[in-house]
Design a protein around this motif. Structure first.
Motif, PDB file in Angstrom:
ATOM      1  N   LYS A  57      -6.248  -1.838   0.347  1.00 39.31           N
ATOM      2  CA  LYS A  57      -6.865  -1.287   1.555  1.00 39.31           C
ATOM      3  C   LYS A  57      -8.024  -2.171   2.030  1.00 39.31           C
ATOM      4  CE  LYS A  57      -8.910   2.978   3.275  1.00 39.31           C
ATOM      5  NZ  LYS A  57      -9.324   4.334   2.920  1.00 39.31           N
ATOM      6  N   GLU A 106       1.758   6.630  -6.837  1.00 38.84           N
ATOM      7  CA  GLU A 106       0.674   7.553  -7.207  1.00 38.84           C
ATOM      8  C   GLU A 106       1.128   9.005  -7.054  1.00 38.84           C
ATOM      9  OE1 GLU A 106      -3.790   8.828  -5.710  1.00 38.84           O
ATOM     10  OE2 GLU A 106      -2.856   7.037  -4.871  1.00 38.84           O
ATOM     11  N   LYS A 124      -4.548   0.344  -5.053  1.00 40.58           N
ATOM     12  CA  LYS A 124      -4.412   0.801  -3.675  1.00 40.58           C
ATOM     13  C   LYS A 124      -5.697   0.547  -2.881  1.00 40.58           C
ATOM     14  CE  LYS A 124      -3.787   5.175  -2.007  1.00 40.58           C
ATOM     15  NZ  LYS A 124      -3.250   6.508  -1.977  1.00 40.58           N
ATOM     16  N   HIS A 169       0.839  -1.203   0.000  1.00 41.10           N
ATOM     17  CA  HIS A 169       0.000   0.000   0.000  1.00 41.10           C
ATOM     18  C   HIS A 169       0.874   1.254   0.000  1.00 41.10           C
ATOM     19  CE1 HIS A 169      -2.797   3.053   1.575  1.00 41.10           C
ATOM     20  NE2 HIS A 169      -3.724   2.331   0.960  1.00 41.10           N
ATOM     21  N   LEU A 218       2.398   1.688  -3.485  1.00 40.96           N
ATOM     22  CA  LEU A 218       1.404   2.201  -4.429  1.00 40.96           C
ATOM     23  C   LEU A 218       1.133   3.688  -4.179  1.00 40.96           C
ATOM     24  CD1 LEU A 218      -1.067  -0.805  -4.478  1.00 40.96           C
ATOM     25  CD2 LEU A 218       0.327  -0.014  -6.396  1.00 40.96           C
ATOM     26  N   ASP A 219       1.084   4.072  -2.910  1.00 42.52           N
ATOM     27  CA  ASP A 219       0.868   5.469  -2.563  1.00 42.52           C
ATOM     28  C   ASP A 219       2.016   6.338  -3.082  1.00 42.52           C
ATOM     29  OD1 ASP A 219      -0.725   7.463  -1.317  1.00 42.52           O
ATOM     30  OD2 ASP A 219       0.631   7.471   0.400  1.00 42.52           O
ATOM     31  N   LYS A 264      -4.720   3.842  -8.225  1.00 41.01           N
ATOM     32  CA  LYS A 264      -5.742   4.078  -7.204  1.00 41.01           C
ATOM     33  C   LYS A 264      -6.607   2.844  -6.996  1.00 41.01           C
ATOM     34  CE  LYS A 264      -6.031   9.065  -7.774  1.00 41.01           C
ATOM     35  NZ  LYS A 264      -6.872  10.215  -8.053  1.00 41.01           N
TER      36      LYS A 264
END
Length: 64
Positions: free
Chosen positions: A46, A21, A42, A14, A17-18, A39
């Motif tokens: 989540k 992004e 992600k 996560h 990926l954040d 997104k």
């Protein structure tokens, strides 16, 4: 208390990926489809993290 390996792996994913992004948003000419894919991934991670958090902790068979 030990950390569930899946929980740790998903948390790291996560975060990656954040970061990806954020880099894509800052990039000139950001690809909207790549942003949408990041997104979506992600959000899926989540949801898996939330499902793991709701699951009761496994107790050893010898504990009372």
């Amino acid at each position: 208390m030990t950390l569930n390996p899946n929980l740790y792996r998903l948390t790291v994913l996560h975060r990656q990926l954040d970061d990806a992004e954020r880099r894509e948003v800052r990039r000139r000419g950001a690809d909207p489809f790549r942003l949408l894919r990041l997104k979506t991934l992600k959000l899926a991670v989540k949801k898996r993290l939330a499902a793991l958090a709701r699951r009761p902790a496994l107790r050893p068979a010898f504990a009372l």
